[in-house]
Design an enzyme around this catalytic site. Sequence first.
Site, short mmCIF file in Angstrom:
data_model
loop_
_atom_site.label_atom_id
_atom_site.label_comp_id
_atom_site.label_asym_id
_atom_site.label_seq_id
_atom_site.Cartn_x
_atom_site.Cartn_y
_atom_site.Cartn_z
CD GLU A 268 29.54 34.92 7.51
OE1 GLU A 268 30.14 33.58 8.27
OE2 GLU A 268 30.59 35.66 6.85
CE LYS B 286 32.42 32.91 -3.17
NZ LYS B 286 32.41 34.02 -2.29
CB CYS C 40 39.95 22.19 -9.87
SG CYS C 40 40.02 21.09 -8.54
C1 AGP Z 1 32.42 31.92 3.88
O1 AGP Z 1 33.37 32.86 3.66
C2 AGP Z 1 33.45 30.51 3.09
N1 AGP Z 1 34.47 31.36 1.47
C3 AGP Z 1 32.42 29.27 4.04
O2 AGP Z 1 32.15 29.61 4.76
C4 AGP Z 1 31.40 28.57 2.27
O3 AGP Z 1 30.49 29.95 3.32
C5 AGP Z 1 30.98 27.86 2.57
O4 AGP Z 1 31.62 26.81 1.47
C6 AGP Z 1 29.81 27.43 2.02
O5 AGP Z 1 29.70 27.58 0.20
P1 AGP Z 1 28.63 27.90 -0.32
O6 AGP Z 1 27.25 28.79 0.17
O7 AGP Z 1 28.61 28.17 -1.64
O8 AGP Z 1 27.38 26.43 -0.18
#
Ligand code: AGP
Length: 609
Positions: free
Chosen positions: A482, A604, A2
Amino acid sequence: MCGIVGYIGPKEAVPILLDGLKKLEYRGYDSAGIAVLKDNKIQIKKRKGKIVKLENLLEKGAPKGNIGLGHTRWATHGKPNNLNAHPHNGCNSEIVVVHNGIIENYMPLREKLISEGHNFISETDTEVLPHLIESNYQNDLTLAVKESIEEIEGSYAIGVISTRDPGKIVASRCGSPLIIGVGEGEMFLASDIPAMLNYTNRVIFLEEREIATITKDGVKIVDSKGKILEKEIINIEWDVEMTEKSGYKHFMLKEIFQETMVIRNNLEGRINLTANFLELSEISFPLKNIKEIEKIFILACGSSYYTALVGKYIFEELTGIPVEVDYSSEFRYRKILLGKKDLTILISQSGETADTIAALRACREAGSYILALTNVRGSTISREADSVMYIKAGPEIGVATTKAFIGQLMSLYILSLYFAQVRNTINHTEIKKIIFELIKLPQLVEIVLLKEPEIIKLSEEFFNYHNFLYLGRGINYPIALEGALKLKEISYVHAEGYPAGEMKHGPIALLDKTFPTVAIVPKDKVYTKVINNIKEVKARDTLVLALATEGDKEISNIVDRVFYMPQTLDILYPILSVIPLQLFAYHIANKLGCDVDKPRNLAKSVTVE
Ligand code: AGP
C-alpha cells in the site's frame, strides 16, 4: 469512471451543473461539458481538460435554461479532446446524452446507424446512444431510451434530454451508479451523492436497468419491463462540509487527518465497553452460520485488496478460519470453488468497482453468503450483498484512498474479533486485551499525525529519488504494498512493495544508492528477520528509512532514517504504519507539484472492466 449531473427546476441550470461537476471531478477529469435546453433548443458547451477549462469557456457566455446535463470524463474510448468530450448529440441537437460506462457492442451499432444515414463525429462508444435514441424515437423519449438500451451490451449510466420531448430528463443505469435528488419543485441527477448535497440530501438510488423520467415536480421510475415502481426516498446523513476541503490544501490531506474520527466511528456501537463484548447487529449473518464457516474468501481491487491481505492475517490469527484472498479481476475468471459453508467478503470503498461487482455476482451464483465492507450507502455492492458492514469513513473525495483504508482495516479487526468471540477461538481475557488496544488507537494515531513535520522533513530528503523499494513482513507486508501504491499513484515515482523475506530472490539486484528502501520494522515477532533483511539491503549501499517502534534503540544504528511509531499489539501495527506512508507519499507528491487529489490517468472508482 465519469461523473454525470442533471438539473430540472426553476433555477438557471448552468451554475448547478458546474457546482455538481466540481464535486464529481474525482471521478474523471480528462474533459467536461454541459448541455442546456431552452425554447426548443439545446446548447452544448464542452472542453478538453479539467472543469476549470469549461468554466473559462462559460465565462464568455453560458447558455440560459433550467433543464440541463453535465459530464466530467475519464476516457475509455477516444482520447481526451473537445470532440470526444460529453455531452454527445445525434444528427442534430434534438437528442443529447451523457454517459458513464462502456458500450461493448458500439462498433456494430455504429456501422448499422451509419448505414441508416447517421453521421458520427467522435471516436467514442457513447455517441451511438443519441443516434440510437433518435432512430427509435416515435413520440415518447422514455420509450425511445428504453428501446435503445435494450440494444446495447455493456455498462451505462445515462442522462438524456430532447427538444422533441422537452420538460424532462430521462435516465437509466446498468453497472454504473445513478442517483436522483429530490428537491422542492426541482429535481437532480448525479453519479454520486456529493454532487447534490448543496441542494438536497433526499435521494433515490436507481437500480439496475430501471428507467427514470424526471420532471421538475418529481420522478416516475419503471423497471425494464415498463412496470411502475414505488421507490424509497433515502435521507443521506452526509453534509456539504464533509465534501469541502475545510482549509486543507488537498482532500487527501484532510482525509488523512480524519482518520482518528474514522477509527472512533468504527468502534462506536460495536463494542460493549462494560462487558468488553462485541455486538455486530448490523450484519444479518445468523450466528450459527458463523460457527459453521469453513473458509473465507476476501475479494477486492487496488488498496482494498491490500486491506484484504491484512484481513487474512487477522482472521487466521483470531478465528483459525483459513482465508483465501484474490483480486476481484482474477477471481471472477477462475473456476469458482465456493461452497455453502464458505463466506465471501467483498471490500470496496465506492461499492461500484466493476470487477468486484462481477465477483459478487459470481459468488452469488455459487451459493456463497456475501458480506460487503463498503463506504457508500446505496452503492451497487451494498445493495446486492446479503449483508453490509459500513466502514464509516464519510465521503472520500481524494482519488488515492486513505481514511477509507483505515475504515476497512478497522472493520476487519472488529469483524474477526466478533467471529472469534462467537466461535470461542480466543478467550475473554485476550478479547479484552485487544479491545483495550483498539480503544487506544485514536490517541496513538493522533501521536503519529502530530509527527507530520518529521515526515515533511523526510519527504524533502527523498523527493528527488525515482525508485523506491518498500519492504514489510507478515501482517505488514500488505502495508509495504500500500505504501508503494500511494507513492506511485500520486507522485508518479516508481515504487515496489515486496515481502522482506522475498527481496533476496530478485529485487535486491535493483538496489544501489539511487534506490532507497522503506522498511516497516515494528518490534513484533518477525523483527529480527526484518533487521537481517535491512542489513542485506544496507550492504548494497542504499538509503534505508525505517518505520520502527518507539523505544527501539537498535534500529537507529542500522538504518539511515527512522520514523518511530507508538507501541501497540503486533496485529494492530498496520493501522499505525500505513499513516506515515500516506503522509510520506502525499508530501513527496506535493513537493513534486503533482495534482494530489486528481492524479493523471486515475479515477476514484473503476466502474469499467
Ligand atoms: C487506491 O488509492 C486507488 N484509488 C485504487 O487502488 C482503489 O483502492 C481501487 O480502485 C478499489 O476501489 P474500491 O475500494 O472503491 O473498490
